[in-house]
Motif scaffolding. Structure first.
Motif, mmCIF file in Angstrom:
data_model
loop_
_atom_site.group_PDB
_atom_site.id
_atom_site.type_symbol
_atom_site.label_atom_id
_atom_site.label_comp_id
_atom_site.label_asym_id
_atom_site.label_seq_id
_atom_site.Cartn_x
_atom_site.Cartn_y
_atom_site.Cartn_z
ATOM 1 N N MET A 25 0.677 -1.112 -0.097
ATOM 2 C CA MET A 25 -0.109 0.076 -0.090
ATOM 3 C C MET A 25 0.815 1.083 -0.084
ATOM 4 O O MET A 25 0.788 2.278 -0.833
ATOM 5 C CB MET A 25 -1.025 0.022 1.243
ATOM 6 N N LYS A 26 1.964 1.202 0.713
ATOM 7 C CA LYS A 26 2.760 2.440 1.131
ATOM 8 C C LYS A 26 3.628 2.629 -0.156
ATOM 9 O O LYS A 26 3.847 3.792 -0.822
ATOM 10 C CB LYS A 26 3.649 2.364 1.968
ATOM 11 N N ASP A 27 3.901 1.509 -0.802
ATOM 12 C CA ASP A 27 4.888 1.539 -2.057
ATOM 13 C C ASP A 27 4.001 2.070 -3.285
ATOM 14 O O ASP A 27 4.264 2.832 -4.050
ATOM 15 C CB ASP A 27 5.402 0.186 -2.635
ATOM 16 N N VAL A 28 2.728 1.657 -3.576
ATOM 17 C CA VAL A 28 1.769 2.101 -4.474
ATOM 18 C C VAL A 28 1.440 3.691 -4.388
ATOM 19 O O VAL A 28 1.463 4.285 -5.334
ATOM 20 C CB VAL A 28 0.481 1.224 -4.500
ATOM 21 N N GLU A 29 1.508 4.012 -3.233
ATOM 22 C CA GLU A 29 1.129 5.399 -2.869
ATOM 23 C C GLU A 29 2.133 6.270 -3.179
ATOM 24 O O GLU A 29 2.031 7.306 -3.859
ATOM 25 C CB GLU A 29 0.642 5.609 -1.633
ATOM 26 N N GLN A 30 3.550 6.069 -2.736
ATOM 27 C CA GLN A 30 4.735 6.488 -3.334
ATOM 28 C C GLN A 30 5.033 6.604 -4.709
ATOM 29 O O GLN A 30 5.247 7.480 -5.428
ATOM 30 C CB GLN A 30 5.802 5.823 -2.620
#
Length: 112
Positions: A25-30
Motif C-alpha cells: 500500500m505504501k509503495d503504491v502510494e509513493q
C-alpha cells in the motif's frame, strides 16, 4: 487484456522484493505520487485475483502481534505480464505525446 491500475501498481511494488500488504500500500502510494491509494479491502481483493491468476504468490508468512502477515512475491509469469503492460503504457504515452505535438497543443520538447 490490460491490467487494472491497481494491479499494475501492485505488481510493480513486488518487482524488487517480496513484501506484505501494508508495504505494498505504501509503495503504491509513493510510486503513483499519491494518486493511487489502495484501501485494505481493495488491496486484498486484488492480491487474491493476482494469486489466482498466477502472477504473484505467497512468499512467506509470519505472526506479528497475534496477526498473520503474508509476504507476496512476483512470479515469472507476473514479471512478464508487468513488463508487457509497462511497454503497452509506454507506447501509448509516446503516441499521445506525438499527437499532441503534431496538433500544436503541446510545444516541441513538451512534457508528454
Amino acid at each position: 487484456m490490460p491490467l487494472k491500475e491497481s494491479a499494475f501498481h501492485i505488481l510493480s511494488a513486488l518487482a524488487e522484493e517480496p513484501t506484505h500488504g501494508y508495504g505494498i500500500m505504501k509503495d503504491v502510494e509513493q510510486q503513483s505520487g499519491g494518486t493511487v491509494r489502495l484501501r485494505p479491502g481493495t488491496l486484498y481483493a486484488v492480491l487474491a485475483e493476482l494469486v489466482d491468476d498466477g502472477l504473484i504468490e505467497v512468499d512467506s508468512e509470519e505472526v506479528i502481534q497475534s496477526r498473520l502477515r503474508r509476504n507476496y512475491r512476483l512470479t515469472a509469469s507476473g514479471a512478464r505480464r508487468l513488463a508487457d503492460e509497462a511497454e503497452r503504457r509506454r507506447a501509448a504515452a509516446v503516441t499521445a505525446g506525438r499527437r499532441l505535438r503534431r496538433s500544436g497543443l503541446l510545444p516541441e520538447g513538451g512534457a508528454a
